[in-house]
Design an enzyme around this catalytic site. Sequence first.
Site, PDB file in Angstrom:
ATOM      1  N   HIS A  13       0.830  -1.203   0.000  1.00  0.00           N
ATOM      2  CA  HIS A  13       0.000   0.000   0.000  1.00  0.00           C
ATOM      3  C   HIS A  13       0.872   1.264   0.000  1.00  0.00           C
ATOM      4  O   HIS A  13       1.560   1.551   0.986  1.00  0.00           O
ATOM      5  CB  HIS A  13      -0.889  -0.030   1.249  1.00  0.00           C
ATOM      6  CG  HIS A  13      -1.816   1.131   1.368  1.00  0.00           C
ATOM      7  ND1 HIS A  13      -1.671   2.102   2.331  1.00  0.00           N
ATOM      8  CD2 HIS A  13      -2.898   1.488   0.638  1.00  0.00           C
ATOM      9  CE1 HIS A  13      -2.637   2.995   2.215  1.00  0.00           C
ATOM     10  NE2 HIS A  13      -3.399   2.644   1.191  1.00  0.00           N
ATOM     11  N   HIS A  55      -0.796  10.352  -3.410  1.00  0.00           N
ATOM     12  CA  HIS A  55      -2.069   9.863  -2.870  1.00  0.00           C
ATOM     13  C   HIS A  55      -3.196  10.881  -2.970  1.00  0.00           C
ATOM     14  O   HIS A  55      -4.346  10.528  -3.220  1.00  0.00           O
ATOM     15  CB  HIS A  55      -1.914   9.437  -1.407  1.00  0.00           C
ATOM     16  CG  HIS A  55      -3.199   8.976  -0.805  1.00  0.00           C
ATOM     17  ND1 HIS A  55      -4.044   9.809  -0.107  1.00  0.00           N
ATOM     18  CD2 HIS A  55      -3.805   7.780  -0.851  1.00  0.00           C
ATOM     19  CE1 HIS A  55      -5.116   9.129   0.270  1.00  0.00           C
ATOM     20  NE2 HIS A  55      -4.997   7.893  -0.163  1.00  0.00           N
TER      21      HIS A  55
HETATM   22  O1  G3P Z   1      -6.711   1.913  -2.957  1.00  0.00           O
HETATM   23  C1  G3P Z   1      -6.859   1.093  -1.844  1.00  0.00           C
HETATM   24  C2  G3P Z   1      -6.616   1.947  -0.696  1.00  0.00           C
HETATM   25  O2  G3P Z   1      -5.359   2.534  -0.926  1.00  0.00           O
HETATM   26  C3  G3P Z   1      -7.683   2.985  -0.612  1.00  0.00           C
HETATM   27  O3  G3P Z   1      -7.400   3.909   0.303  1.00  0.00           O
HETATM   28  O4  G3P Z   1      -7.020   6.258   0.674  1.00  0.00           O
HETATM   29  O5  G3P Z   1      -5.130   4.672   0.877  1.00  0.00           O
HETATM   30  O6  G3P Z   1      -6.027   5.256  -1.348  1.00  0.00           O
HETATM   31  P1  G3P Z   1      -6.351   5.079   0.099  1.00  0.00           P
HETATM   32 CA    CA Z   2      -5.108   3.801  -2.964  1.00  0.00          CA
END
Ligand code: G3P
Ligand code: CA
Length: 324
Positions: A13, A55
Amino acid sequence: MAVLAQSPLIIAHRGASAYLPEHTLPAKVLAHAQGADFIEQDVVLSRDGVPIVLHDIHLDATTDVAERFPGRARQDGRFYAIDFTLAELRTLRAGERRGADGEPVYPHRFPANPGFLPIPTLEEEIRLITGLNQTQQHQAGLHIEMKGSAFHQAQGLDLPAAVLQVLRATGWDQATDHVFLQSFEPDALRYLRDELGTPLPLIQLIGENSWHEDGGVDYEAMRTSAGLDTVATYADGIGPWIPQLYRVKGASISSSGLAEAAHARGLAIHPYTARADDLPPGIESFSALHHLLFAQLGVDGIFTDFPDQSRAFREQLQNATPAE
Ligand code: G3P
Ligand code: CA
């Protein structure tokens, strides 16, 4: 390529973001070295339409934009990536995420100040992962989220098309190339499938209505039987927020039914986000979280800030499961 034989998939992530600042190339190199099956890219566009890996549609929380470009904030006080050319974005320094109070969101992670790393373009990051796949005994895929496609469209820029163009240019645009495309916006996924004709698998991310994001998409309705039926007409999987998958009653944790309903419709499940230092409600340990997601719910992938630990839990659980 053997990568998809792994299940559940370990999706780094924003990279190995527990250890290095999110979405910097060092975080992606570490995720690759830790054996992540997929590495995530969140993508927005520069003013000149270049996909960059970031992000937020804003630059405030992870870069030094306020110091380098004072006076370039919009009326809401935020600095938007789309207001800066790639040449300007290249002068910024990215670091660990800070909250609105200026304090690090995760104080025990990488030191937040000063940021000293560049923001990568999507093409640079893909070329990095391509190179590592060639030089290392490990293959990682791409898991690309388009951030704010409707926002970009309103500013006259086509984010999904720009992402596909980079994938074409780098040779990652075929269904066999181990790329997932993800979005919180159903319209963006339908556009990718129906109008841009991508063969790549699509993941519908599911948020909470209370977050008031993504132009009023009704995520509660999306999680119903009828809602999932609809998702299955244009997507290949869902990316639920982890707490949507379970219920807590006293000391007992049970399925909310969402995982079973998604699987019954042939939808893969890639929940977000596993964090050892920020466990979801009612979950007592990182090990318990992985047991719930992998062994009880049978998810197909997991977005994790700790790819090394998630991979180790997967191996532990696989070794504990008797062969049939
Ligand atoms: O894309 C999956 C997850 O990353 C969604 O949350 O806010 O970290 O992009 P975010
Ligand atoms: Ca994401």
